[in-house]
Design a protein around this motif. Structure first.
Motif, mmCIF file in Angstrom:
data_model
loop_
_atom_site.group_PDB
_atom_site.id
_atom_site.type_symbol
_atom_site.label_atom_id
_atom_site.label_comp_id
_atom_site.label_asym_id
_atom_site.label_seq_id
_atom_site.Cartn_x
_atom_site.Cartn_y
_atom_site.Cartn_z
ATOM 1 N N UNK A 268 116.295 -58.457 6.062
ATOM 2 C CA UNK A 268 117.593 -59.049 6.362
ATOM 3 C C UNK A 268 117.584 -59.932 7.601
ATOM 4 N N UNK A 269 116.485 -59.956 8.338
ATOM 5 C CA UNK A 269 116.394 -60.852 9.487
ATOM 6 C C UNK A 269 116.496 -62.292 8.994
ATOM 7 N N UNK A 270 116.679 -63.218 9.898
ATOM 8 C CA UNK A 270 116.695 -64.624 9.492
ATOM 9 C C UNK A 270 115.430 -64.898 8.689
ATOM 10 N N UNK A 271 115.499 -65.861 7.788
ATOM 11 C CA UNK A 271 114.387 -66.114 6.864
ATOM 12 C C UNK A 271 113.036 -66.191 7.557
ATOM 13 N N UNK A 272 112.933 -66.997 8.579
ATOM 14 C CA UNK A 272 111.644 -67.179 9.249
ATOM 15 C C UNK A 272 111.196 -65.903 9.951
ATOM 16 N N UNK A 273 112.128 -65.242 10.621
ATOM 17 C CA UNK A 273 111.781 -64.030 11.357
ATOM 18 C C UNK A 273 111.374 -62.907 10.401
ATOM 19 N N UNK A 274 112.088 -62.765 9.305
ATOM 20 C CA UNK A 274 111.757 -61.726 8.318
ATOM 21 C C UNK A 274 110.376 -61.974 7.729
ATOM 22 N N UNK A 275 110.143 -63.204 7.317
ATOM 23 C CA UNK A 275 108.848 -63.533 6.731
ATOM 24 C C UNK A 275 107.718 -63.279 7.734
ATOM 25 N N UNK A 276 107.911 -63.708 8.961
ATOM 26 C CA UNK A 276 106.888 -63.502 9.987
ATOM 27 C C UNK A 276 106.610 -62.017 10.206
ATOM 28 N N UNK A 277 107.659 -61.219 10.272
ATOM 29 C CA UNK A 277 107.475 -59.779 10.492
ATOM 30 C C UNK A 277 106.728 -59.134 9.333
#
Length: 96
Positions: free
Chosen positions: A31-40
């Motif tokens: 549910x994080x912002x798209x970029x942050x979620x993908x990175x995590x």
């Protein structure tokens, strides 16, 4: 549960956590912002891959670490909108 059934059950749980956010670690990750979620998610895959390598080299916890790697790989597929059937079809294609 055996074989495909457990993978489907895990996948469906991850899809549910993506589509109906809950107070779970995986739901929060997606549910994080798209970029942050993908990175995590990708960072977790990299971390778990390293742990699989170390587990294999040290002959300890390989099953545990391998399942962690598979879990976060499945999570990434769910996050990216890939269906479990697409994964099974690709395994079937490669098995021939």
């Amino acid at each position: 549960m055996a074989d495909e059934k457990i993978l489907r059950a895990v996948y469906e749980t991850l899809e549910s956590r993506r589509d109906t956010p809950s107070d779970s670690y995986t739901s929060k990750l997606m549910q994080d912002s798209d970029k942050k979620a993908e990175d995590k998610i990708l960072e977790k895959i990299a971390e778990e891959a390293g742990e699989v390598i170390l587990a294999a080299k040290n002959n300890e916890n390989l099953v545990y670490e391998s399942v962690d790697l598979m879990f976060f790989t499945l999570l990434n597929c769910v996050y990216k909108g890939i269906s479990i059937d697409e994964l099974f079809e690709e395994f079937e294609r490669r098995h021939k």
